[in-house]
Design an enzyme around this catalytic site. Structure first.
Site, PDB file in Angstrom:
ATOM      1  N   LYS A   1     -16.895  14.064  -4.723  1.00  0.00           N
ATOM      2  CA  LYS A   1     -18.098  14.748  -4.212  1.00  0.00           C
ATOM      3  C   LYS A   1     -17.901  16.113  -4.161  1.00  0.00           C
ATOM      4  O   LYS A   1     -16.748  16.716  -4.205  1.00  0.00           O
ATOM      5  CB  LYS A   1     -17.915  14.363  -2.527  1.00  0.00           C
ATOM      6  CG  LYS A   1     -18.645  13.119  -2.096  1.00  0.00           C
ATOM      7  CD  LYS A   1     -20.231  13.380  -1.854  1.00  0.00           C
ATOM      8  CE  LYS A   1     -20.871  11.765  -1.364  1.00  0.00           C
ATOM      9  NZ  LYS A   1     -20.988  10.927  -2.080  1.00  0.00           N
TER      10      LYS A   1
ATOM     11  N   ASN B   1     -12.293  20.369 -11.961  1.00  0.00           N
ATOM     12  CA  ASN B   1     -13.448  19.673 -12.307  1.00  0.00           C
ATOM     13  C   ASN B   1     -14.498  19.522 -11.343  1.00  0.00           C
ATOM     14  O   ASN B   1     -14.176  19.716 -10.106  1.00  0.00           O
ATOM     15  CB  ASN B   1     -13.039  18.188 -12.690  1.00  0.00           C
ATOM     16  CG  ASN B   1     -14.109  17.370 -13.623  1.00  0.00           C
ATOM     17  OD1 ASN B   1     -15.112  18.237 -13.905  1.00  0.00           O
ATOM     18  ND2 ASN B   1     -13.953  16.175 -13.734  1.00  0.00           N
TER      19      ASN B   1
ATOM     20  N   TYR C   1      -9.065  15.564  -6.114  1.00  0.00           N
ATOM     21  CA  TYR C   1      -8.659  14.819  -7.127  1.00  0.00           C
ATOM     22  C   TYR C   1      -7.703  16.082  -7.962  1.00  0.00           C
ATOM     23  O   TYR C   1      -6.595  15.718  -8.341  1.00  0.00           O
ATOM     24  CB  TYR C   1      -9.319  14.064  -8.136  1.00  0.00           C
ATOM     25  CG  TYR C   1      -8.898  13.275  -9.112  1.00  0.00           C
ATOM     26  CD1 TYR C   1      -8.278  12.165  -8.853  1.00  0.00           C
ATOM     27  CD2 TYR C   1      -8.964  13.872 -10.611  1.00  0.00           C
ATOM     28  CE1 TYR C   1      -7.632  11.422 -10.043  1.00  0.00           C
ATOM     29  CE2 TYR C   1      -8.456  12.861 -11.469  1.00  0.00           C
ATOM     30  CZ  TYR C   1      -7.766  11.632 -11.050  1.00  0.00           C
ATOM     31  OH  TYR C   1      -7.354  11.096 -12.175  1.00  0.00           O
TER      32      TYR C   1
ATOM     33  N   ASP D   1       0.897  -1.340  -0.047  1.00  0.00           N
ATOM     34  CA  ASP D   1       0.042   0.033  -0.158  1.00  0.00           C
ATOM     35  C   ASP D   1       0.943   1.489   0.092  1.00  0.00           C
ATOM     36  O   ASP D   1       1.562   1.691   0.892  1.00  0.00           O
ATOM     37  CB  ASP D   1      -0.922  -0.129   1.376  1.00  0.00           C
ATOM     38  CG  ASP D   1      -1.629   1.296   1.532  1.00  0.00           C
ATOM     39  OD1 ASP D   1      -1.664   2.007   0.583  1.00  0.00           O
ATOM     40  OD2 ASP D   1      -2.493   1.398   2.502  1.00  0.00           O
TER      41      ASP D   1
END
Lengths: 470, 470
Positions: B318, B370, B376, B286
């Site tokens: 979100k 965006n 992100y 990870d």
């Protein structure tokens, strides 16, 4: 010139119909009016890490006379504001129904030095965005990435751009979101720029990134009155007879400038009429003529100029396979080479005074390219190169050079575009509407402002955060 | 994963229907296949003023074994090509019906020093564009504006960007158009980049601007075989179990690299299977875990690595008002901070060898922002900052760092987007279709190439020249 859909969906019946059909409902943007207060309401302040700009923000808030509240991320704000004698309080996360209380969200991210320190940005906008009213303002402040001491800091500061642009796309309701990078040492030069981005003057400017640098002679800003900032200045505007050029002339004149409007001889009547209304001076010259630079210089020589706005431009659209050599050449020459020749003449003779301002009109087409506009896009991309290359050369003389890049602006030219293409162009931005000539003009007036001495080499889109070209 | 509209309109019946309804007809893009020649056909050469790159182009044309024709703007090409022993001729403007003869248009604009010298670009593309076949290639070569000696030259070179982007939008038919700026002294370092842009490997890369700089130790490019350029190299790819990461691993392996794929423990089976097929090495870590950088460094310590591809990333979309702190933090941490920590560990210990390559995956969202992706977009904008800030730091070691920014790529993730939004995303680019994971992978392979030593600090979109973000 007329966005009938915007008007319709903002009528009582149209709004109901749009809602029931799920149609977009562009907001009627609040624009500057001399008879309305330019700044009002409640501003929320947030900050990350050890912010460097809170003092400058306190001066700004004092100067524009608004009330502020501190988000929990900006704990330092309350005592600082109190020292400045400001009314302030703490921001309470929105209860349902409390939307619309805030007029602006300001976040000082200048102290963030690592990507692991970005969290306060989430906390601030998570808590406050729903409380921001229609046509509200989001401003994120940071440090220019390329001037940061470490790659980690550069990275974190560069990350702010992704956030700010996303906020612009999320916020809707006529809200703008912009990112201002303040160079270390330029803290006392931010007021003109922050006033612009907080004001209704920047109604159609969103998703932009602007840098404020240290200017030579940092503390010697000339005295000016915020309400008549261009008083005593002489401003040349090319293509001033009609449309965007006339609007530029009008806005500069309203801020006190004496405007010298230039346009081609065939537009002399319109030019005369526009200049008469503004108590300006009309000069009928074809800027593309070989003798024009010398003629313009001669006409301006005696009194000099402080501001040059290169607005004149033409389009001759055709796909390149069908474009004549003449159509290519004339667009490059008028939109780009003529600007170079005129500036050379004005600069060589010292007619554009030290501390002057050059603002050129580029275009989204110059940034993103456009079908059928190889000539126009080449010329407008060249304008960007001109601004970037000239800025360092002019720095020692205190002259700034910047460009505005309009997106879809409602003019007689865009009114001729076929309806479906026009509608697509109009709606493909965060405001879901085209801009007005005055939006371009106000942006130019900010760049021409004596307080914008630290803003040079910048390309600012006036596009409502168009999807095209970021 | 499957663009059924693309398939339909390229069937005999679908093509007829699309034509009669005026629907867009995306071209089936030609992509690299090992069983087909990578370069073929006839290339037209144009040039302006006193071109500096024709020698380098002659070497390229010799190396890839194609035939060239000289446009009238490139009079010097014929004797030069003859000296190189190349078959060449003069370009005759297309007669009707002669379309499709050319596979590429190359214009050397490096000698253009003033906006008044741009005309040969019009002449060349005016004459040749209609003769360029489906999936043809347009490459304009210039000098990096910011390195130009005069503002006039900078301006003219910067103007090329408006032209190239417009050509990409006009050409359609699967044709790409890109601009390559070659620094003075970097002429012998252009082959890997021009091969990429000429090849079907760059099928979905258009409207891009790439700079090739002088690398330290300019003549000491390591020996390599163009067909197995990565032979003997060790490449780490994060997020390699599936999707774009697996495609990256596969393309790097096909060029001879030994791939070490990293993915999270829960994807171990898929990772093992992908790596088994490529004779690679699977490491289940990870990357966000605090101990991961040390573990990865330890696992690679003995043999070292030459290439690091930071592909692993997550989305947790979100709007910010609804986004939890955990969703914000995990996206920033995995997509951005983890890359910083891993590179620091590999660089500090010298595990990434001198002359190495780092390629990070950014995104169009990181460029344009965006809706619903504040986390992100912030992380992916940070990746851009990382590339720009690290490039000068790594230069002395001969290590390059670059990013690819994918647009709409057909993956399992995009297959879940609602149809109408998916269709809009797919068609809003010059190719009128989404890209494939292999398009991202091939672009990364070019940046990882030993011949790409002069390419660093660049952000290359793999987006078919998406309207979004220029």
């Amino acid at each position: 010139m007329n966005d009938s859909y915007l008007n319709f969906v903002n009528s009582p019946f149209g709004a109901r119909l749009a809602r029931s059909l799920g149609l977009p409902k562009p907001e009627v943007l609040r624009r500057y009016r001399a008879d309305q207060p330019e700044f009002d309401g409640l501003i929320a302040i947030g900050a990350g890490r050890e912010p460097h700009l809170l003092d400058a923000l306190a001066n700004l808030v004092t100067s524009i006379g608004v009330t502020s509240v501190a988000h929990e991320s900006a704990g330092l704000w309350v005592p600082l504001a109190n020292r400045h004698g400001l009314m302030t309080g703490r921001f309470e996360p929105a209860e349902s129904g409390s939307h619309g209380k805030l007029t602006a969200l300001l976040f000082d991210a200048s102290g963030i030095e690592d990507s692991s320190q970005l969290e306060p940005l989430h906390g601030f906008f998570h808590d406050t965005l729903r409380s921001l009213g229609k046509c509200g303002r989001i401003i994120v402040l940071g440090r220019p990435p390329e001037a940061c001491a470490t790659p980690r800091q550069w990275t974190a500061q560069r990350a702010l751009e992704g956030l700010t642009r996303s906020l612009g796309k999320e916020a809707r309701r006529g809200i703008t979101a912009n990112l201002v990078y303040v160079e270390q040492g330029a803290e006392n030069g931010i007021e003109a720029t922050l006033r612009f981005f907080l004001s209704p003057r920047s109604a159609y400017v969103s998703g932009q990134v602007v840098r404020i640098g240290v200017r030579d002679g940092a503390d010697a800003l000339p005295a000016f009155d915020w309400n008549q900032a261009l008083a005593g200045r002489r401003a040349v505007v090319t293509g001033a007879a009609r449309g965007i050029g006339a609007s530029i002339a009008s806005v500069l004149a309203a801020q006190g400038a004496h405007v010298i409007g230039i346009d081609i001889p065939s537009a002399r009547d319109a030019l005369d009429s526009t200049m008469r209304q503004l108590n300006g001076t009309a000069l009928a010259f074809d800027i593309a003529a070989p003798e024009a630079p010398a003629q313009i210089a001669a006409a301006l020589d005696e009194q000099g100029v402080d501001i040059v706005v290169h607005n004149a431009g033409i389009t001759k659209d055709k796909t390149i396979a069908k474009m004549t050599d003449a159509a290519w050449q004339s667009v490059i020459d008028i939109n780009l080479s003529a600007q170079e020749r005129i500036d050379d003449a004005l600069l060589a003779a010292g007619i554009l005074r030290d501390g002057g301002r050059i603002v050129a009109v580029s275009s989204i087409s110059g940034i993103a390219g456009n079908l059928g506009q190889t000539n126009y896009a080449t010329s407008k991309a060249g304008v960007i190169g001109r601004v970037q290359s000239m800025a360092p050369h002019l720095r020692a003389r205190g002259i700034t050079i910047n460009a505005v890049a309009p997106g879809f602006i409602e003019t007689q030219m865009t009114a001729k575009i076929p309806l479906t293409i026009r509608e697509a162009g109009r709606r493909m931005n965060s405001m879901s509407q085209g801009g007005q000539p005055v939006d371009v003009a106000q942006t130019i007036a900010w760049l021409a402002h004596p307080g914008s001495a630290g803003v040079s080499g910048q390309i600012v889109r006036v596009c409502g955060q168009s999807l095209i070209g970021a």
